[in-house]
Design an enzyme around this catalytic site. Structure first.
Site, mmCIF file in Angstrom:
data_model
loop_
_atom_site.group_PDB
_atom_site.id
_atom_site.type_symbol
_atom_site.label_atom_id
_atom_site.label_comp_id
_atom_site.label_asym_id
_atom_site.label_seq_id
_atom_site.Cartn_x
_atom_site.Cartn_y
_atom_site.Cartn_z
ATOM 1 N N GLN A 1 0.818 -1.220 0.000
ATOM 2 C CA GLN A 1 0.000 0.000 0.000
ATOM 3 C C GLN A 1 0.851 1.270 0.000
ATOM 4 O OE1 GLN A 1 -3.204 0.191 -0.454
ATOM 5 N NE2 GLN A 1 -3.827 -1.945 -0.139
ATOM 6 N N THR B 1 7.869 -19.130 -16.776
ATOM 7 C CA THR B 1 8.106 -18.136 -17.835
ATOM 8 C C THR B 1 7.572 -16.781 -17.386
ATOM 9 O OG1 THR B 1 7.861 -19.906 -19.438
ATOM 10 C CG2 THR B 1 7.704 -17.651 -20.273
ATOM 11 N N CYS C 1 -10.161 -9.358 0.517
ATOM 12 C CA CYS C 1 -10.124 -10.812 0.686
ATOM 13 C C CYS C 1 -10.891 -11.236 1.935
ATOM 14 C CB CYS C 1 -8.682 -11.304 0.730
ATOM 15 S SG CYS C 1 -7.557 -10.250 1.648
HETATM 16 C C1 LIG Z 1 -0.789 -4.431 2.757
HETATM 17 C C2 LIG Z 1 -1.060 -5.509 1.751
HETATM 18 N N1 LIG Z 1 -0.194 -6.521 1.620
HETATM 19 C C3 LIG Z 1 -0.374 -7.509 0.726
HETATM 20 C C4 LIG Z 1 -1.463 -7.511 -0.106
HETATM 21 C C5 LIG Z 1 -1.655 -8.652 -1.068
HETATM 22 O O1 LIG Z 1 -1.450 -8.229 -2.371
HETATM 23 P P1 LIG Z 1 -2.036 -9.078 -3.623
HETATM 24 O O2 LIG Z 1 -3.519 -8.914 -3.579
HETATM 25 O O3 LIG Z 1 -1.399 -8.442 -4.802
HETATM 26 O O4 LIG Z 1 -1.619 -10.483 -3.449
HETATM 27 C C6 LIG Z 1 -2.391 -6.478 -0.019
HETATM 28 C C7 LIG Z 1 -3.595 -6.481 -0.879
HETATM 29 O O5 LIG Z 1 -4.667 -6.137 -0.436
HETATM 30 C C8 LIG Z 1 -2.175 -5.441 0.920
HETATM 31 O O6 LIG Z 1 -3.038 -4.422 1.040
#
Ligand SMILES: Cc1ncc(COP(=O)(O)O)c(C=O)c1O
Length: 374
Positions: free
Chosen positions: A174, A232, A320
């Protein structure tokens, strides 16, 4: 649709889109192939890494292309735990992204360090959690739910003073693209970058691993990327990632200031109508793009759905976790009362967000919260 969920993912930047399309047309070969078509793809990857290294204050070969922030975090954790079997424990703050906390606890003994009520890590507390078995210490540049920034140099100094052999992972998912980062000068060992947070295509990220660190692969195969990550390479993704990073950093300071002012005035409008509305962690040094907005007596998921029906996309927190309906571990770590945490949503904006979009959001928020409180 009004999109106010930029911390989940940002819209593709036109510069990244055209770089991606051009690379697909001209550099579509396999970069490991010996022939000219392959070598053109290899040159595109090398050029992208060199450009990104310049933007990030590091060297091209210190960058490993990954699928995003989660993979970069997982690879750093895997690498740190592979170095010395005697050192098998990890220290991380309580507000780390789940990709840090879950990979760490799956792979080693995890010690979690609390934060203050606005999400700041105390350097002394971080140092106190380190011991002779500490392989890796993890903290983030900025938090994805509340935007709180950490005092990185003080945290690094505290860790190095008590645990000089421990490695440090900065989760900059972030921060990169939102603020200039000079990774080499910063003095961390690893840093994770997620391109889609600043307008690169989904699926393009980076792990920075400082020179001299061994990074055994999580994915074995054709030994691409100096045998640190087989598979790749996504040539067009790398080229677009470099274009997005350059474009995002070009006016990042003005863009952040503009976002900060927009959110300040949006919150003032809301607070004038709903005096119980709260801005979580507002007092922290924070990224200007994020507003963690809470109201007691509200169900956050229902509110996000009502706003969605009104044409406004916001989130209950990390995308997520929101999808799983889990309560935010970040707000819990801040000690936010569960009544208020249940009514918290994340509003995160970017360079395309307009005043009229936020006016529309403020009006819809006030209307929906009033209806829900009836
Ligand atoms: C602070 C932080 N770290 C890691 C991630 C994970 O990134 P990615 O969704 O690209 O796997 C996120 C995504 O929300 C994040 O906000």
């Amino acid at each position: 649709m009004i999109y106010l969920d930029w911390n989940a993912t940002a819209p593709l930047r036109p510069a990244a889109r055209s770089a991606w399309l051009a690379a697909q047309d001209t550099s579509w070969g396999n970069p490991s192939s010996v022939h000219g078509i392959g070598q053109r793809a290899r040159a595109a990857i090398d050029g992208a890494k060199t450009a990104m290294a310049r933007l990030l204050g590091c060297r091209g070969y210190e960058l490993v292309l990954t699928s995003g922030g989660s993979e970069a975090n997982a690879l750093a954790i895997h690498a740190a735990l592979s170095l010395d079997p005697q050192r098998n424990s990890i220290v991380a703050s309580a507000i780390e992204h789940s990709s840090v906390l879950r990979n760490a606890s799956a792979r080693g003994a995890l010690t979690v360090v609390g934060v203050d009520p606005v999400g700041r890590i105390d350097p002394a507390a971080l140092a106190a959690a380190c011991g002779p078995a500490t392989a890796l210490v993890c903290f983030q540049y900025a938090n994805n739910e509340i935007g709180t920034l950490q005092e990185i140099p003080a945290l690094i100094a505290a860790v190095r003073a008590v645990a000089p052999a421990a490695l440090i992972l900065l989760d900059a998912a972030q921060g990169a693209g939102k603020r200039p980062l000079h990774l080499g000068a910063l003095g961390v060992d690893f840093a994770s970058i997620a391109g889609h947070k600043f307008g690169a295509p989904l699926g393009a990220g980076l792990l920075y691993a400082r020179t001299g660190l061994k990074v055994p692969p999580l994915i074995h195969g054709g030994r691409q990327q100096q045998d640190r990550r087989s598979g790749t390479e996504d040539v067009a993704g790398a080229v677009a990632l470099a274009a997005a990073l350059g474009d995002a950093l070009h006016d990042s300071a003005q863009s952040e200031e503009r976002c900060r002012n927009l959110l300040d005035s949006c919150f003032s409008t809301i607070a004038a109508e709903l005096p119980e509305a709260a801005w979580i962690a507002r007092a922290a040094p924070r990224l200007g793009h994020t507003l963690s907005l809470a109201h007691p007596g509200i169900d956050q998921t229902a509110l996000v759905q009502r706003l969605d029906l009104a044409g406004i996309a916001v989130s209950t927190g990390a995308a997520c976790m929101a999808a799983r309906g889990e309560p935010s571990h970040v707000l819990r770590a801040l000690g936010i009362a569960s009544e208020l945490a249940r009514g918290a949503i994340r509003v995160s904006i970017g360079h395309q967000t307009t005043t009229s979009e936020l006016d529309a959001f403020a009006a819809a928020y006030v209307r929906e919260v009033r209806l829900m409180l009836r």
